[in-house]
Write a protein that holds these residues in place. Structure first.
Motif, mmCIF file in Angstrom:
data_model
loop_
_atom_site.group_PDB
_atom_site.id
_atom_site.type_symbol
_atom_site.label_atom_id
_atom_site.label_comp_id
_atom_site.label_asym_id
_atom_site.label_seq_id
_atom_site.Cartn_x
_atom_site.Cartn_y
_atom_site.Cartn_z
ATOM 1 N N PRO A 168 -3.392 15.034 1.475
ATOM 2 C CA PRO A 168 -3.388 15.514 0.081
ATOM 3 C C PRO A 168 -3.621 14.364 -0.895
ATOM 4 O O PRO A 168 -3.269 13.209 -0.628
ATOM 5 C CB PRO A 168 -1.986 16.107 -0.077
ATOM 6 C CG PRO A 168 -1.550 16.454 1.312
ATOM 7 C CD PRO A 168 -2.165 15.420 2.207
ATOM 8 N N SER A 169 -4.213 14.674 -2.036
ATOM 9 C CA SER A 169 -4.577 13.637 -2.999
ATOM 10 C C SER A 169 -3.388 12.809 -3.458
ATOM 11 O O SER A 169 -3.527 11.619 -3.761
ATOM 12 C CB SER A 169 -5.262 14.281 -4.207
ATOM 13 O OG SER A 169 -6.462 14.910 -3.830
ATOM 14 N N ALA A 170 -2.223 13.418 -3.532
ATOM 15 C CA ALA A 170 -1.045 12.704 -4.026
ATOM 16 C C ALA A 170 -0.379 11.838 -2.958
ATOM 17 O O ALA A 170 0.548 11.081 -3.271
ATOM 18 C CB ALA A 170 -0.021 13.708 -4.576
ATOM 19 N N GLU A 171 -0.852 11.906 -1.708
ATOM 20 C CA GLU A 171 -0.219 11.157 -0.621
ATOM 21 C C GLU A 171 -0.567 9.673 -0.749
ATOM 22 O O GLU A 171 -1.726 9.301 -0.916
ATOM 23 C CB GLU A 171 -0.706 11.678 0.724
ATOM 24 C CG GLU A 171 0.199 11.338 1.887
ATOM 25 C CD GLU A 171 1.461 12.176 1.913
ATOM 26 O OE1 GLU A 171 2.535 11.586 1.716
ATOM 27 O OE2 GLU A 171 1.367 13.399 2.130
ATOM 28 N N LEU A 172 0.458 8.819 -0.676
ATOM 29 C CA LEU A 172 0.290 7.378 -0.809
ATOM 30 C C LEU A 172 0.587 6.688 0.520
ATOM 31 O O LEU A 172 1.286 7.236 1.378
ATOM 32 C CB LEU A 172 1.217 6.817 -1.899
ATOM 33 C CG LEU A 172 1.084 7.444 -3.291
ATOM 34 C CD1 LEU A 172 2.093 6.816 -4.250
ATOM 35 C CD2 LEU A 172 -0.329 7.288 -3.829
ATOM 36 N N MET A 173 0.088 5.467 0.659
ATOM 37 C CA MET A 173 0.315 4.693 1.871
ATOM 38 C C MET A 173 1.541 3.792 1.779
ATOM 39 O O MET A 173 1.978 3.229 2.777
ATOM 40 C CB MET A 173 -0.911 3.841 2.198
ATOM 41 C CG MET A 173 -2.120 4.627 2.651
ATOM 42 S SD MET A 173 -1.894 5.406 4.283
ATOM 43 C CE MET A 173 -1.683 7.121 3.772
ATOM 44 N N SER A 182 4.602 4.307 7.832
ATOM 45 C CA SER A 182 4.142 4.401 9.213
ATOM 46 C C SER A 182 2.965 5.370 9.288
ATOM 47 O O SER A 182 3.085 6.550 8.939
ATOM 48 C CB SER A 182 5.276 4.890 10.120
ATOM 49 O OG SER A 182 4.786 5.229 11.401
ATOM 50 N N LEU A 183 1.819 4.880 9.732
ATOM 51 C CA LEU A 183 0.634 5.736 9.823
ATOM 52 C C LEU A 183 0.761 6.768 10.935
ATOM 53 O O LEU A 183 0.227 7.880 10.824
ATOM 54 C CB LEU A 183 -0.605 4.871 10.052
ATOM 55 C CG LEU A 183 -1.034 3.992 8.869
ATOM 56 C CD1 LEU A 183 -2.181 3.075 9.281
ATOM 57 C CD2 LEU A 183 -1.448 4.842 7.685
ATOM 58 N N THR A 184 1.477 6.419 12.004
ATOM 59 C CA THR A 184 1.599 7.368 13.113
ATOM 60 C C THR A 184 2.510 8.540 12.767
ATOM 61 O O THR A 184 2.467 9.569 13.447
ATOM 62 C CB THR A 184 2.124 6.661 14.377
ATOM 63 O OG1 THR A 184 3.357 6.007 14.078
ATOM 64 C CG2 THR A 184 1.119 5.628 14.869
ATOM 65 N N ASP A 185 3.327 8.405 11.720
ATOM 66 C CA ASP A 185 4.200 9.508 11.319
ATOM 67 C C ASP A 185 3.420 10.713 10.809
ATOM 68 O O ASP A 185 3.975 11.814 10.703
ATOM 69 C CB ASP A 185 5.189 9.052 10.238
ATOM 70 C CG ASP A 185 6.317 8.198 10.800
ATOM 71 O OD1 ASP A 185 6.433 8.117 12.039
ATOM 72 O OD2 ASP A 185 7.062 7.601 10.007
ATOM 73 N N VAL A 279 -4.107 3.907 14.235
ATOM 74 C CA VAL A 279 -4.451 4.887 13.208
ATOM 75 C C VAL A 279 -5.083 4.126 12.049
ATOM 76 O O VAL A 279 -4.585 3.074 11.644
ATOM 77 C CB VAL A 279 -3.214 5.660 12.718
ATOM 78 C CG1 VAL A 279 -3.601 6.640 11.611
ATOM 79 C CG2 VAL A 279 -2.556 6.403 13.876
ATOM 80 N N VAL A 280 -6.176 4.642 11.525
ATOM 81 C CA VAL A 280 -6.863 4.027 10.390
ATOM 82 C C VAL A 280 -6.909 5.031 9.246
ATOM 83 O O VAL A 280 -7.309 6.183 9.441
ATOM 84 C CB VAL A 280 -8.294 3.605 10.763
ATOM 85 C CG1 VAL A 280 -9.003 2.995 9.554
ATOM 86 C CG2 VAL A 280 -8.278 2.612 11.920
ATOM 87 N N ALA A 281 -6.448 4.587 8.066
ATOM 88 C CA ALA A 281 -6.580 5.398 6.852
ATOM 89 C C ALA A 281 -7.847 4.935 6.138
ATOM 90 O O ALA A 281 -7.881 3.872 5.537
ATOM 91 C CB ALA A 281 -5.358 5.230 5.953
ATOM 92 N N MET A 282 -8.910 5.728 6.247
ATOM 93 C CA MET A 282 -10.194 5.362 5.651
ATOM 94 C C MET A 282 -10.249 5.879 4.218
ATOM 95 O O MET A 282 -9.886 7.027 3.936
ATOM 96 C CB MET A 282 -11.332 5.958 6.475
ATOM 97 C CG MET A 282 -12.701 5.409 6.161
ATOM 98 S SD MET A 282 -12.896 3.687 6.631
ATOM 99 C CE MET A 282 -12.793 3.833 8.416
ATOM 100 N N VAL A 283 -10.717 5.038 3.285
ATOM 101 C CA VAL A 283 -10.782 5.425 1.884
ATOM 102 C C VAL A 283 -11.966 4.726 1.239
ATOM 103 O O VAL A 283 -12.261 3.563 1.537
ATOM 104 C CB VAL A 283 -9.462 5.086 1.148
ATOM 105 C CG1 VAL A 283 -9.162 3.595 1.196
ATOM 106 C CG2 VAL A 283 -9.458 5.582 -0.288
ATOM 107 N N ALA A 284 -12.684 5.440 0.391
ATOM 108 C CA ALA A 284 -13.788 4.858 -0.372
ATOM 109 C C ALA A 284 -13.321 4.622 -1.800
ATOM 110 O O ALA A 284 -12.670 5.481 -2.405
ATOM 111 C CB ALA A 284 -14.997 5.790 -0.362
ATOM 112 N N VAL A 285 -13.632 3.445 -2.334
ATOM 113 C CA VAL A 285 -13.260 3.071 -3.699
ATOM 114 C C VAL A 285 -14.532 2.891 -4.514
ATOM 115 O O VAL A 285 -15.479 2.224 -4.059
ATOM 116 C CB VAL A 285 -12.426 1.778 -3.720
ATOM 117 C CG1 VAL A 285 -12.168 1.315 -5.149
ATOM 118 C CG2 VAL A 285 -11.109 1.982 -2.984
#
Length: 409
Positions: A168-173, A182-185, A279-285
């Motif tokens: 979701p858009s509001a989810e933060l790392m 934790s990315l695996t969570d 786990v990789v959180a991919m994001v475009a800026v």
């Protein structure tokens, strides 16, 4: 011509409002649920407005004019208790109004109000961002990858953007203390749950992928792969309305899955373990006038396989990797992978980190090379540079021994 997204000057405010909707500082009146939340419908009624207008706030398409009512609904009648939160809300509203009114590049004195974040490398041509920097950027919920592809030849695989695992858009790392979550969570702990998720979304990818999408004409896109820290890949600004970036997911070769002694890695905050990688959180800026202005939501991927996610690098007969020598770190390993020219599989050898990769049976089409025969009998031996393995290359309709030489490039 690609369709241009709607202007969203209030995205940063929309993300902040969504966070307060999901975790209200003061419970909404009359909400008896265990976990009370605001919705566009309930917040709209409380403001005397329609749910459609509130949804436009959340998307960043409109900026509310009556901030006092929003403050009262979110923080109640005791503003001293939420001084920091109210100050944050007012600062975000100020920045969003500047974005809405911006017609030309701002002078430096006003630009500081638009992008007040201190980046990890502010002297770089395009600022290098940390997790906290990326979290602080406004999210354009409608800007996502169109496609992620990998592989070669007839075996090239394309995953449509809508099939990816988007948060979701509001989810933060980062959490409330600024620490990396934790990315695996974000994934089920048991194999059945994980495979059920994989049946709904494309979550497994090899190390080398290519990400494609649309972009605004005035933006340069930088793709960040976020693991234990964000690392950026290519900057894409040459094409006016689209971008295509190659990205690397974690470390190479079998190092992504096993420890230096050859044992399987265990599950951790960043590693799935038990034969799966990080786990990789991919994001475009999007960088506008060389400043990071907004981003996509986070897209989660799990590293699996070497060249393709369905690669086999654990010998089915032993459930262990096959090494060229006693020390995995200095040895080469075998894996079964797709043949680029057709629909069969070849056997490959590579160093621990994936370098000096060599196709042992590249000259034979439709060889169907592997570790075992039809009865699961182990046919692999490795002596010096000579490797014996299972194959259908003889055309007898069943697997037999063949021997090939590891001619490392």
């Amino acid at each position: 011509m690609a369709k241009q997204p709607k202007p969203t000057p209030g995205l940063e405010l929309g993300v902040l409002l969504q966070r307060h909707f999901d975790h209200p500082p003061v419970p909404p009146p009359g909400d008896k649920r265990t976990r009370p939340q605001w919705t566009p419908e309930t917040f709209g009624r409380a403001c005397g407005l329609t749910a459609r207008i509130v949804r436009m706030w959340l998307k960043g398409e409109r900026i509310p004019s009556d901030i006092a009512t929003i403050e009262r609904l979110l923080f109640g009648n005791d503003p001293e208790q939420f001084k920091a939160e109210i100050a944050e809300l007012r600062d975000v509203v100020t920045r969003c109004r500047y974005r809405r009114d911006e017609k030309t590049p701002l002078p430096e004195s006003r630009s500081a109000l638009v992008a007040p974040v201190i980046y990890s490398d502010p002297t770089a041509d395009f600022a290098v961002l940390t997790y906290r920097d990326i979290d602080a950027l406004p999210v354009d919920p409608d800007w996502r990858f169109d496609e992620v592809h990998y592989g070669e030849g007839v075996q090239k695989i394309a995953a449509p953007g809508k099939s990816l695992f988007w948060l979701p858009s509001a989810e933060l790392m980062t959490d409330a203390h600024g620490e990396r979550r934790s990315l695996t969570d974000f994934f089920p702990a048991n194999q059945d749950g994980l495979e059920a998720l994989a049946s709904e979304h494309q979550i497994y990818f090899p190390r080398r992928i290519v990400v494609h999408g649309v972009k605004r004409r005035d933006a340069v896109v930088r793709l960040y792969a976020c693991t234990d820290q964000p690392y950026h890949n290519d900057d894409c600004g040459d094409e006016p309305e689209q971008f295509e970036c190659e990205a690397l997911l974690g470390v190479g070769g079998i190092a992504a899955f096993v420890n230096r002694d050859g044992s399987l890695r265990a599950r951790s905050a960043g590693e799935m373990g038990n034969g799966l990688g990080c786990v990789v959180a991919m994001v475009a800026v999007a960088y506008v006038h060389r400043r990071p202005r907004y981003r996509t939501p986070y897209c989660l991927m799990i590293r699996k396989g070497i060249r393709y996610p369905d690669d086999v690098w654990l010998n089915p007969a032993t459930a262990k990797p096959v090494w060229s020598g006693p020390d995995p770190l200095t040895s080469r390993f075998l894996f079964q992978s797709r043949e680029a020219k057709g629909g069969s599989t070849d056997m490959f050898a590579a160093n621990f980190n994936g370098s000096r990769l060599f196709n042992l049976n590249e000259g034979d089409d439709t060889a169907w090379d592997g570790f075992t025969d039809e009865n699961g009998r182990d046919l692999v031996t490795w002596v010096g540079n000579r490797i014996t393995m299972a194959s259908l290359v003889d055309g007898n309709g069943f697997s037999s021994h063949i021997t090939r030489e590891d001619k490392t490039p």
